[in-house]
Design an enzyme around this catalytic site. Structure first.
Site, PDB file in Angstrom:
ATOM      1  N   PRO A 133       0.840  -1.197   0.000  1.00 49.64           N
ATOM      2  CA  PRO A 133       0.000   0.000   0.000  1.00 49.64           C
ATOM      3  C   PRO A 133       0.876   1.248   0.000  1.00 49.64           C
ATOM      4  CG  PRO A 133      -0.731  -1.572   1.672  1.00 49.64           C
ATOM      5  CD  PRO A 133       0.599  -2.042   1.178  1.00 49.64           C
ATOM      6  N   GLY A 137       3.933   8.051   0.399  1.00 49.97           N
ATOM      7  CA  GLY A 137       5.305   7.559   0.209  1.00 49.97           C
ATOM      8  C   GLY A 137       6.318   8.286   1.075  1.00 49.97           C
ATOM      9  N   GLY A 267      -0.050  -1.592   6.609  1.00 49.02           N
ATOM     10  CA  GLY A 267      -0.349  -2.281   5.352  1.00 49.02           C
ATOM     11  C   GLY A 267      -0.141  -3.779   5.414  1.00 49.02           C
ATOM     12  N   LEU A 269      -1.819  -5.856   7.505  1.00 48.28           N
ATOM     13  CA  LEU A 269      -3.037  -6.583   7.893  1.00 48.28           C
ATOM     14  C   LEU A 269      -4.240  -6.169   7.055  1.00 48.28           C
ATOM     15  CD1 LEU A 269      -2.719  -6.471  11.815  1.00 48.28           C
ATOM     16  CD2 LEU A 269      -2.039  -8.288  10.270  1.00 48.28           C
ATOM     17  N   VAL A 271      -5.717  -3.074   3.767  1.00 53.24           N
ATOM     18  CA  VAL A 271      -5.558  -1.743   3.166  1.00 53.24           C
ATOM     19  C   VAL A 271      -6.691  -0.871   3.694  1.00 53.24           C
ATOM     20  CG1 VAL A 271      -5.430  -0.416   1.039  1.00 53.24           C
ATOM     21  CG2 VAL A 271      -4.543  -2.761   1.096  1.00 53.24           C
ATOM     22  N   ILE A 272      -6.319   0.189   4.383  1.00 51.83           N
ATOM     23  CA  ILE A 272      -7.322   1.108   4.921  1.00 51.83           C
ATOM     24  C   ILE A 272      -7.873   1.907   3.740  1.00 51.83           C
ATOM     25  CG2 ILE A 272      -7.647   3.137   6.395  1.00 51.83           C
ATOM     26  CD1 ILE A 272      -5.169   1.969   8.034  1.00 51.83           C
ATOM     27  N   ARG A 404      16.601  19.371   4.289  1.00 43.79           N
ATOM     28  CA  ARG A 404      17.267  18.065   4.308  1.00 43.79           C
ATOM     29  C   ARG A 404      17.735  17.696   2.901  1.00 43.79           C
ATOM     30  NH1 ARG A 404      15.127  12.101   5.628  1.00 43.79           N
ATOM     31  NH2 ARG A 404      13.592  12.663   4.078  1.00 43.79           N
ATOM     32  N   TYR A 461      13.185  13.282  19.967  1.00 44.04           N
ATOM     33  CA  TYR A 461      13.363  13.297  18.513  1.00 44.04           C
ATOM     34  C   TYR A 461      14.760  13.816  18.228  1.00 44.04           C
ATOM     35  CZ  TYR A 461      12.067  14.112  13.620  1.00 44.04           C
ATOM     36  OH  TYR A 461      11.978  14.080  12.251  1.00 44.04           O
TER      37      TYR A 461
HETATM   38  C1  LIG Z   1      10.361  14.896   6.260  1.00 43.32           C
HETATM   39  C2  LIG Z   1       9.459  13.984   7.011  1.00 43.32           C
HETATM   40  C3  LIG Z   1       8.855  14.416   8.171  1.00 43.32           C
HETATM   41  C4  LIG Z   1       8.021  13.556   8.889  1.00 43.32           C
HETATM   42  N1  LIG Z   1       7.407  14.026  10.006  1.00 43.32           N
HETATM   43  C5  LIG Z   1       6.543  13.225  10.673  1.00 43.32           C
HETATM   44  C6  LIG Z   1       5.849  13.720  11.814  1.00 43.32           C
HETATM   45  O1  LIG Z   1       5.977  14.894  12.214  1.00 43.32           O
HETATM   46  N2  LIG Z   1       5.002  12.867  12.440  1.00 43.32           N
HETATM   47  C7  LIG Z   1       4.788  11.598  11.995  1.00 43.32           C
HETATM   48  O2  LIG Z   1       3.984  10.897  12.588  1.00 43.32           O
HETATM   49  N3  LIG Z   1       5.455  11.102  10.938  1.00 43.32           N
HETATM   50  C8  LIG Z   1       6.311  11.877  10.256  1.00 43.32           C
HETATM   51  N4  LIG Z   1       6.980  11.394   9.167  1.00 43.32           N
HETATM   52  C9  LIG Z   1       6.779   9.989   8.786  1.00 43.32           C
HETATM   53  C10 LIG Z   1       5.644   9.782   7.750  1.00 43.32           C
HETATM   54  O3  LIG Z   1       5.284  10.958   7.141  1.00 43.32           O
HETATM   55  C11 LIG Z   1       4.463   9.170   8.397  1.00 43.32           C
HETATM   56  O4  LIG Z   1       4.791   7.829   8.665  1.00 43.32           O
HETATM   57  C12 LIG Z   1       3.148   9.209   7.600  1.00 43.32           C
HETATM   58  O5  LIG Z   1       2.118   8.875   8.472  1.00 43.32           O
HETATM   59  C13 LIG Z   1       3.093   8.311   6.409  1.00 43.32           C
HETATM   60  O6  LIG Z   1       1.997   8.681   5.570  1.00 43.32           O
HETATM   61  P1  LIG Z   1       2.044   8.365   4.024  1.00 43.32           P
HETATM   62  O7  LIG Z   1       0.705   8.623   3.459  1.00 43.32           O
HETATM   63  O8  LIG Z   1       3.173   9.047   3.383  1.00 43.32           O
HETATM   64  O9  LIG Z   1       2.289   6.802   4.068  1.00 43.32           O
HETATM   65  P2  LIG Z   1       3.321   5.937   3.232  1.00 43.32           P
HETATM   66  O10 LIG Z   1       4.696   6.413   3.448  1.00 43.32           O
HETATM   67  O11 LIG Z   1       2.842   5.817   1.852  1.00 43.32           O
HETATM   68  O12 LIG Z   1       3.124   4.539   3.966  1.00 43.32           O
HETATM   69  C14 LIG Z   1       3.540   4.354   5.301  1.00 43.32           C
HETATM   70  C15 LIG Z   1       3.172   2.933   5.732  1.00 43.32           C
HETATM   71  O13 LIG Z   1       1.754   2.802   5.808  1.00 43.32           O
HETATM   72  C16 LIG Z   1       1.283   1.878   4.825  1.00 43.32           C
HETATM   73  N5  LIG Z   1       0.091   2.479   4.237  1.00 43.32           N
HETATM   74  C17 LIG Z   1      -0.021   3.660   3.592  1.00 43.32           C
HETATM   75  N6  LIG Z   1      -1.296   3.878   3.249  1.00 43.32           N
HETATM   76  C18 LIG Z   1      -1.999   2.808   3.691  1.00 43.32           C
HETATM   77  C19 LIG Z   1      -3.359   2.431   3.650  1.00 43.32           C
HETATM   78  N7  LIG Z   1      -4.287   3.210   3.096  1.00 43.32           N
HETATM   79  N8  LIG Z   1      -3.730   1.259   4.207  1.00 43.32           N
HETATM   80  C20 LIG Z   1      -2.823   0.450   4.795  1.00 43.32           C
HETATM   81  N9  LIG Z   1      -1.524   0.754   4.859  1.00 43.32           N
HETATM   82  C21 LIG Z   1      -1.122   1.918   4.327  1.00 43.32           C
HETATM   83  C22 LIG Z   1       2.420   1.690   3.843  1.00 43.32           C
HETATM   84  O14 LIG Z   1       2.383   0.444   3.215  1.00 43.32           O
HETATM   85  C23 LIG Z   1       3.625   1.880   4.739  1.00 43.32           C
HETATM   86  O15 LIG Z   1       3.900   0.711   5.440  1.00 43.32           O
HETATM   87  C24 LIG Z   1       7.814  12.226   8.433  1.00 43.32           C
HETATM   88  C25 LIG Z   1       8.419  11.811   7.236  1.00 43.32           C
HETATM   89  C26 LIG Z   1       9.226  12.680   6.530  1.00 43.32           C
HETATM   90  C27 LIG Z   1       9.840  12.220   5.249  1.00 43.32           C
END
Ligand SMILES: Cc1cc2nc3c(=O)[nH]c(=O)nc-3n(C[C@H](O)[C@H](O)[C@H](O)COP(=O)(O)OP(=O)(O)OC[C@H]3O[C@@H](n4cnc5c(N)ncnc54)[C@H](O)[C@@H]3O)c2cc1C
Length: 539
Positions: A133, A137, A267, A269, A271-272, A404, A461
């Site tokens: 999923p 990203g 992801g 268990l 797909v939300i 970064r 952090y």
């Molecule tokens: C610069 C930077 C800053 C960040 N700051 C924070 C912060 O302040 N707080 C924080 O909590 N995190 C932070 N993160 C981490 C990240 O953004 C989080 O983990 C975020 O929640 C991921 O969301 P995403 O949509 O990008 O998920 P993805 O990166 O696409 O996926 C994350 C995980 O969830 C799974 N996934 C995604 N969508 C679904 C779905 N619909 N159903 C099931 N599984 C799914 C994926 O397979 C993967 O395992 C940061 C990352 C970066 C790069």
């Protein structure tokens, strides 16, 4: 498909600002003074320079998927596959600069709605195809690495097209959003109804509702609005066994809370596809301010007191001496010099910056809450340095990722890691992680802040900057991260909000026990008997 995902996502944080992100020469000079000569310049490699294996998705699987979502939503071009190959950790970003290989999905599939997601899983289970999923990203723990495991092929299931606000219940204050909605889009859709989520992680601009739920995300205003999991009242989950809906009432004693098998499931268990979320009225008034405390111990004591008296500001972010020094050094103008003199005169010798921000319905409400917070801070000798610093932090709070990118371009190894621990352990744990990082990296700047505080403890952090090891840039960070993880294991959690992914999976048994791992495996076996969901993550 280019309108659905901007290819530059893989090269920079935002299309508008990415290429323009640069570091002032002054900042680079200061860095060289602190950490020595930097590595060589390392711009992003063009797609043509990266190795993209031929896709191995079987013809029948491809035909079935195309029949379901339309051929234009099954993408096999190298550029499309590269765009969803991995997340945004430091290691992901240096690999995209040509240091080391990374797995690339065999295809990208873009379903349009929950029913199509469900059918994609059924097709993939039938053909033994792994499914990763993919939300925004932005994973920094290898959560979206396109690992195939023992499957015949692997697809990235891009959820971008699930972009709707499904419903708003203004009486119960619950909104249902589809999984692919990004942070800003969620707030834009909700604002039309007078609501906001209040969830603003630093990845807000890119990350999605499904990703927030799947990783137990925590936003910068978590002290006021709560962690993302606190906002979730229900989830709709597609699994290879069928659809699973959870969350029928605001609270329940009907056995264990199974919503938490979806929240944080990364992801593995299911797909939300939709999330029902508690929403709050858009605040009318915001007030952000900066304070300075003398030293880390006094700073954390003050934050603990605020948490235990329930008078935390919505945003409460305490930097340690090193992080405060970097903030001040990079702003080194006459105002900073005056500030340093002023702090000395007020008896502050080890400045720790504290950003506090309140959001509310009226000036009166914000003033009352502010007064409660400030009263406690004054007891700890906090020196107020005004709204300008607070506002400047608020304006720049999403700029970290762009900086970064620019640091990595300039030969810096820059990465973050995080944990949480009870107050009794917090300072010792910070010291232990710093020592582990210093022992492996040598000359490095190691900064730390607390941005999520609870009655019983807080998050830590860390941001690390060191010159990139030209000979072994990947191994350099892997060794440092392994040492930090060892220091954390058994004292703090392996992740307060970045999740487990691939990077922390090895440390999960120490945290939840072998029985805990078996319980998760049993749950996975039930919902995903063929093991197609996100191979190699979480478990
Ligand atoms: C610069 C930077 C800053 C960040 N700051 C924070 C912060 O302040 N707080 C924080 O909590 N995190 C932070 N993160 C981490 C990240 O953004 C989080 O983990 C975020 O929640 C991921 O969301 P995403 O949509 O990008 O998920 P993805 O990166 O696409 O996926 C994350 C995980 O969830 C799974 N996934 C995604 N969508 C679904 C779905 N619909 N159903 C099931 N599984 C799914 C994926 O397979 C993967 O395992 C940061 C990352 C970066 C790069």
């Amino acid at each position: 498909m280019t309108e659905l995902i901007d290819h530059r996502l893989r090269r920079s944080w935002t299309p508008e600002a990415g290429d323009a992100a640069h570091l002032p020469a002054k900042a680079l000079r200061w860095l060289v003074q602190r950490i020595g000569p930097l590595g060589s310049a390392a711009p992003f490699a063009p797609d043509s320079a990266l190795s993209v294996p031929e896709p191995v998705l079987g013809e029948q699987s491809k035909r079935d998927l195309e029949e379901l979502v339309g051929a234009e939503h099954v993408l096999m071009a190298p550029g499309e596959r590269l765009a969803r190959a991995g997340g945004l950790s430091y290691l992901d970003l240096v690999r995209r600069r040509g240091f080391g290989d990374f797995p690339v999905p065999d295809a990208v599939v873009l379903p349009e709605n929950p029913a199509e997601v469900q059918s994609v899983l059924e097709i993939c289970a039938r053909h033994d195809v792994g499914v990763v999923p993919f939300g925004g990203g932005t994973s920094v723990v290898g959560g979206v690495a396109a690992l195939r495991g023992d499957k015949s092929a692997v697809i990235a299931l891009d959820l971008t097209r699930l972009g709707e606000l499904v419903s708003v219940d203004p009486v119960s204050r619950i909104a249902v959003l589809q999984a692919g909605v990004t942070g800003p889009e969620a707030d834009r859709l909700l604002a039309a109804h007078g609501f906001t989520l209040g969830h603003v992680p630093q990845s807000y601009e890119r990350a999605t509702i499904g990703g927030f739920a799947a990783t137990r995300s925590a936003g910068q205003a978590s002290s006021g609005y709560g962690r993302f999991e606190d906002m979730v009242s229900g989830v709709r989950l597609a699994t290879p066994r069928g659809e699973w809906k959870l969350g029928i009432a605001p609270a329940s004693a009907a056995g264990p809370d199974l919503r938490h098998l979806a929240i944080g499931s990364e992801g593995a268990l299911g797909v939300i596809t939709e999330v029902a979320l508690r929403v709050r009225p858009v605040p009318e008034v915001r007030r952000y301010e900066g304070f300075v405390l003398d030293g880390w111990e006094k700073g954390t004591d003050a934050v603990r007191e605020l948490a235990q008296r329930h008078v935390l500001a919505d945003v409460t972010r305490l930097s340690d001496v090193d992080e405060s020094e970097v903030s001040l050094a990079l702003n080194d103008g006459w105002k900073t010099k005056v500030l340093r003199r002023y702090l000395k005169a007020r008896g502050v010798h080890a400045p720790c910056l504290l950003i506090v921000g309140w959001e509310g319905a009226s000036k009166r409400e914000v003033a009352r809450r502010r007064q409660e917070t400030v009263r406690v801070l004054e007891r700890f000798g906090a020196v107020r340095i005004g709204a300008a610093l607070g506002e400047s932090w608020r304006r720049g709070r999403f700029s970290g990722p762009r900086q970064r990118d620019a640091l990595i371009d300039n030969g810096v190894c820059v990465e973050t890691l995080e944990t949480a621990a009870y107050w009794t352990e917090l300072s010792d744990l910070r010291d232990a992680v710093r020592a582990a990082l210093t022992a492996t990296l040598g000359n490095a700047i190691i900064m730390c802040h607390v941005s999520h505080a609870y009655e019983t403890g807080a998050s830590l952090y860390f941001t690390v900057l060191t010159a990139r090891d030209e000979a072994d840039p990947i191994g350099q960070w892997q060794r440092a991260k392994a040492a930090a993880s060892e220091a954390i294991t058994g004292i703090g959690t392996i992740s307060h909000h970045h999740a487990v992914g691939v990077d922390h999976a090895r440390h999960l048994p120490a945290e939840i026990g072998e029985i805990g791992v078996e319980v998760l495996r049993a749950a996975k076996k039930t919902v995903d008997p063929a093991g197609i969901l996100n191979p190699g993550k979480l478990l």
